[in-house]
Write a protein that holds these residues in place. Structure first.
Motif, short mmCIF file in Angstrom:
data_model
loop_
_atom_site.label_atom_id
_atom_site.label_comp_id
_atom_site.label_asym_id
_atom_site.label_seq_id
_atom_site.Cartn_x
_atom_site.Cartn_y
_atom_site.Cartn_z
N THR A 406 0.83 -1.19 0.00
CA THR A 406 0.00 0.00 0.00
C THR A 406 0.87 1.25 0.00
OG1 THR A 406 -1.76 -1.14 1.19
CG2 THR A 406 -1.79 1.28 1.23
N PRO A 433 -4.03 -2.01 -9.12
CA PRO A 433 -5.17 -2.87 -9.44
C PRO A 433 -6.52 -2.17 -9.37
CG PRO A 433 -4.19 -3.46 -7.32
CD PRO A 433 -3.26 -2.49 -7.97
N GLU A 434 -6.66 -1.11 -8.59
CA GLU A 434 -7.95 -0.42 -8.50
C GLU A 434 -8.17 0.55 -9.66
OE1 GLU A 434 -8.88 1.28 -4.76
OE2 GLU A 434 -8.10 -0.40 -3.61
N GLN A 437 -9.46 6.31 -9.97
CA GLN A 437 -10.43 6.50 -8.89
C GLN A 437 -10.96 7.92 -8.91
OE1 GLN A 437 -9.19 4.93 -4.97
NE2 GLN A 437 -7.32 4.20 -6.01
#
Length: 444
Positions: A406, A433-434, A437
């Motif tokens: 993270t 991976p997200e 945003q």
């Protein structure tokens, strides 16, 4: 009959009386149709940033036009700025005055803010012209609900292009009234018969009728009327004017094939300001007992007036009005910048609608280019300030101890409003991976 005082050789006339004898056709004889007379008055809209003196002059012109409509029994057609009419109607006294003065008259539908139709079409902003005309109609209707606001006639004091005329026709205008000087300067050096329509060619192959203001306009200014009334009464002038109109029509009909033409005359001044009510009042009284003359609203002329007998449609200029191309480019660029900033703000933020309204008004030819540039500069600074409130993180070093981990990234918001932004992280060696945003940054 003249009444003189003293020695007749001194010609001291103190009163005159006259009898008008009019020869009328036999009851069963074919008589030509009456000449339709329409009183027209235009009040120019004050420009943005007008001085107190200029605003006072515009209000004075509106007062003169309203007074003319109140004094005349004949109907009048008024082209007056919606904002000035709304300002007058904002008080109970002004609202009552407008309702009483314009009871039997009509208003020309105008854009809420000044916008040259030829300029708007040339810059690809015909939609803005249409929208402003609709808004202007609404304002006029609200201000004077008892007087119709119509698109039937367009009264122009400015050069009109063929594309601009076509836009007017698509909006519902059936014909255009144009001053004689403007016609000879921009359309044809030869003045047409001012009692008949002239067809103007449109880019799509159609035509739009023009009616040119009659030379009688030169006698209807306040100064000319003062000169006339020094040596004649209003009745004497009206008899002379009526005789000239009727005899001129008779001569033209005698020289043309076919039955007598249906003719109309626009009564105004050379610059289309309010004509003198003393002379028009007398002519109106005379028309009540004269079958050869009849006062009507200008919107009625399209069904009462024939087209000139010969000649092809006249050509309107290809280009007219001030160029708005560079202004439109500036407004489009400003709109993109504001849209970018608006996407970051809450949906109910009042500034978003305010920006759109301000951009919509800046297309008006009532604004100078310098004024538009000053306003757009201010809007761009507002947009920049919103974007600049997003504080990106300073460069920092991090270590990943495994194949995943993270990373905390701090993005600040130095402004007073919550700002929504898209966060995109990219790296040649690290995967996120997200993905992208959308995050909202709290104020401060």
């Amino acid at each position: 009959v003249q009444l003189l005082v003293g020695d007749p050789r001194d010609d001291n006339v103190v009163a005159t009386a006259g009898t008008v004898v009019q020869r009328l056709p036999e009851p069963d004889a074919d008589s030509p149709p009456p000449i339709d007379l329409s009183v027209v008055s235009v009040v120019p809209a004050p420009l943005s940033g007008a001085s107190a003196t200029e605003l006072a002059a515009a209000r004075g012109a509106l007062d003169a036009t309203v007074d003319l409509a109140a004094d005349l029994d004949a109907p009048t057609t008024l082209e007056v700025p919606p904002t000035l009419v709304a300002a007058m109607a904002s008080t109970a006294e002004g609202s009552e005055r407008l309702a009483d003065a314009l009871r039997d008259d009509e208003l020309v539908a105008l854009p809420l803010l000044p916008l040259d139709v030829s300029s708007a079409v040339a810059a690809g902003r015909a939609d803005a012209f249409t929208r402003l005309v609709t808004e202007g109609e609404d304002v006029l209707t609200e201000a004077v609900p008892t007087t119709p606001s119509l698109r039937t006639v367009w009264v122009t004091t400015d050069e009109l292009s063929g594309a601009g005329a076509q836009q007017l026709r698509e909006l519902g205008d059936r014909f255009v009234i144009m001053p004689a000087a403007l016609y000879t300067e921009t359309v044809d050096s030869t003045l047409p018969d001012t009692s008949l329509f002239v067809e103007a060619a449109l880019p799509d192959g159609g035509t739009l009728p023009l009616l040119v203001v009659d030379p009688l306009a030169a006698e209807l200014t306040g100064r000319s009327a003062d000169d006339i009334l020094r040596t004649a009464t209003p009745t004497e002038w009206s008899v002379t004017a009526a005789a000239r109109l009727v005899l001129s029509a008779d001569r033209a009909d005698a020289a043309a094939p076919g039955p007598p033409a249906r003719r109309s005359i626009v009564l105004t001044t050379p610059d289309l300001s309010a004509p003198d009510g003393r002379l028009l009042g007398a002519l109106d009284e005379l028309s009540a007992t004269t079958p050869s003359l009849e006062f009507v609203r200008a919107s009625s002329l399209i069904g009462l007036t024939d087209t000139t007998f010969d000649g092809d449609p006249v050509a309107l200029p290809d280009v007219a009005g001030p160029s708005l191309v560079e202004r439109v480019s500036l407004l489009d660029a400003t709109a993109l910048s504001l849209a970018s900033a608006a996407s970051m703000l809450p949906a109910d933020d009042a500034r978003i609608a305010e920006w759109q309204t301000e951009l919509d008004t800046l297309i008006s030819t009532g604004y100078s280019d310098a004024e538009v540039e000053a306003v757009t500069d201010g809007l761009l600074r507002e947009a920049d300030a919103i974007r600049d409130a997003v504080a990106l993180p300073e460069p920092f070093t991090f270590t990943l101890t495994g194949r995943s981990g993270t990373i905390e990234v701090r993005i600040g918001n130095t402004g007073p409003d919550p700002l929504t932004v898209d966060l995109r992280l990219e790296s040649p060696k690290v995967l996120f991976p997200e993905g992208d945003q959308t995050v909202t940054l709290r104020p401060g």
